[in-house]
Design an enzyme around this catalytic site. Sequence first.
Site, PDB file in Angstrom:
ATOM      1  N   CYS A   1     -20.552   2.057 -44.956  1.00  0.00           N
ATOM      2  CA  CYS A   1     -20.091   0.979 -44.384  1.00  0.00           C
ATOM      3  C   CYS A   1     -20.278   0.941 -43.083  1.00  0.00           C
ATOM      4  O   CYS A   1     -19.871   1.849 -42.294  1.00  0.00           O
ATOM      5  CB  CYS A   1     -18.643   0.748 -44.756  1.00  0.00           C
ATOM      6  SG  CYS A   1     -17.849  -0.739 -43.906  1.00  0.00           S
ATOM      7  N   CYS A   2     -20.844  -0.181 -42.440  1.00  0.00           N
ATOM      8  CA  CYS A   2     -20.916  -0.194 -40.991  1.00  0.00           C
ATOM      9  C   CYS A   2     -20.838  -1.650 -40.605  1.00  0.00           C
ATOM     10  O   CYS A   2     -20.538  -2.497 -41.491  1.00  0.00           O
ATOM     11  CB  CYS A   2     -22.185   0.245 -40.351  1.00  0.00           C
ATOM     12  SG  CYS A   2     -23.601  -0.612 -40.415  1.00  0.00           S
ATOM     13  N   SER A   3     -21.170  -1.952 -39.473  1.00  0.00           N
ATOM     14  CA  SER A   3     -20.757  -3.408 -38.781  1.00  0.00           C
ATOM     15  C   SER A   3     -21.926  -4.472 -39.308  1.00  0.00           C
ATOM     16  O   SER A   3     -21.496  -5.552 -39.837  1.00  0.00           O
ATOM     17  CB  SER A   3     -20.449  -3.443 -37.253  1.00  0.00           C
ATOM     18  OG  SER A   3     -21.996  -2.807 -36.721  1.00  0.00           O
TER      19      SER A   3
ATOM     20  N   THR B   1     -26.736   1.793 -39.722  1.00  0.00           N
ATOM     21  CA  THR B   1     -26.551   2.855 -40.734  1.00  0.00           C
ATOM     22  C   THR B   1     -27.663   2.880 -41.720  1.00  0.00           C
ATOM     23  O   THR B   1     -27.910   3.982 -42.406  1.00  0.00           O
ATOM     24  CB  THR B   1     -25.453   2.289 -41.466  1.00  0.00           C
ATOM     25  OG1 THR B   1     -24.235   1.781 -40.698  1.00  0.00           O
ATOM     26  CG2 THR B   1     -24.898   3.475 -42.418  1.00  0.00           C
TER      27      THR B   1
END
Lengths: 432, 96
Positions: free
Chosen positions: B6-8, B13
């Site tokens: 999970c990232c922005s 990622t």
Amino acid sequence: MTFMDKFQEVGGKVAGQRHLLAVRDGILLSLPATIAGSIFLIIRFLPIPGFENFMAGIFGQSWGDAFLYPVAATFDLIGLIACFGISYRLAEGYKLDSVTAAVVALIGYFSLVPSNISVNIANMEAATVVGGVWSMEYTGARSLIVVIMVSIASVEIFRFITKKGLVLKLPEMVPPNVAKSFTAIIPALIVLFVMWIIRIVFSATVYKTFHAFINAFITAPLTKVGGSFAGMSIMIFFKDLFWTLGIHGPNAMSPVMVPLLRIFTDANRLAYEAGQQLPYLFTQSGIEIFTQIGGSGNTLAFTIMCAFFAKSRQLKQIGRLALGPAIFQINEPIIFGVPVVLNPIMMVPFILSSFVGVLFMWLGDITGLVARLPGIIIPWTMPSFINVYIAGGGKLSPLVLQIVVFIVTVFIWAPFFRILDNNAYKQETGQM
Amino acid sequence: MKIVLCCSAGMSTSLVVSKMKKIAPPETDISAMGMEALSTDAKDADVILIGPQMGYNKPKVVELFPDKPVEIIPMRMYGMADGEGVYKLALELVKK
């Protein structure tokens, strides 16, 4: 480090706060549209000599107007898309029916929009009022502040009503979609009523509309401060500071910066279309172009140094790894790999290099040496030197400025790179 | 096995993801997504790893998936796109 921990915690909360998040995501919804629309804007003003005549020759004198249609369909809808987007995301975060909540926010917003405009037609004394029209100033970036306020208010009202159970409940055998639209009736009614009262109250004042009031009291001072050298420098400082604490800086600052930058960008865009002077220095792409060369903190110079000039294996490795992403303005490998986070040796040049970008933008502007950017929106991942040329509409002075800024950052990063590299090298060869 | 990162915005990622895919067995499902997509697309994940710049979201993710292992990827590992390290971390968490 407990102060740092506390700051990180607070910073994290700020970055994750649901309203700020919704504002950010909601406005960002229009980004693909404005990038696509920008392509038409770029072609319309392509700086190739003879291009205009060439196009006029084939398509007629008003060829340019046709190219501005998609620009209007995108840029002039930034506010409308944001209204839908902000309310949708906020409702989604609250686990409410987000589409319905978004529709309610839209009708709530338009409750405040006058359905006529006043035009001054030549040779007529009084202004003519044209009914049955909504002016684009209410759907564009200019109204973003009101859009944000109304979208949030609508969803909060929606949520309050739904939580209190003050909804029309239909018997179980009614299909869910029908039932859903009925449950929205009372919240919609309340939102309409609230906005209606606001509209009536303000129409009795000298401002005539809620928009005019907010423009005078909030938007105008905010754009004045945010568009100033000091204001923008402070915002960018905080954007970089967040990164140094391991928090996604642009995301955290976007609820404040994005609406402002959108307003500036759109104002420049309108002036550009009309061939007038560009009112603002700082545009969305401008900030990306001059303070995010290789990523926030203008880290491209450092990345290149690591990849090609490092003695230590560690920095060489990071440099090689980070170079590819850096060309596309992504620098998480640098921020988390060197790291920049909580590392004073990196934090100083990081923040300084960014500031140099803003400083030189401002210097170039007040000396009149560098042209302002016309409000073209490009993908933030577009590589440096190409990005400024396209976003500048083919003007050379911004490109020169970017090169100058890059060279200055080389001088800023060099000593810190040396220190880091020497330390790492000593560690690796066991001299420490 | 399904691993979710999970990232922005998914961009930083995805570098880690491609590195992980190189060393993980081909049937492993590794993907990166933003917070909003988690609730729908991570339902069948065996482990969820969060990028360090989104660390403050961990409580929210744990709340979403109380019976799944959730951890923040160590900063250096993420920055260096140490796909092997992240994959090993994922394996360890699933084993627990």
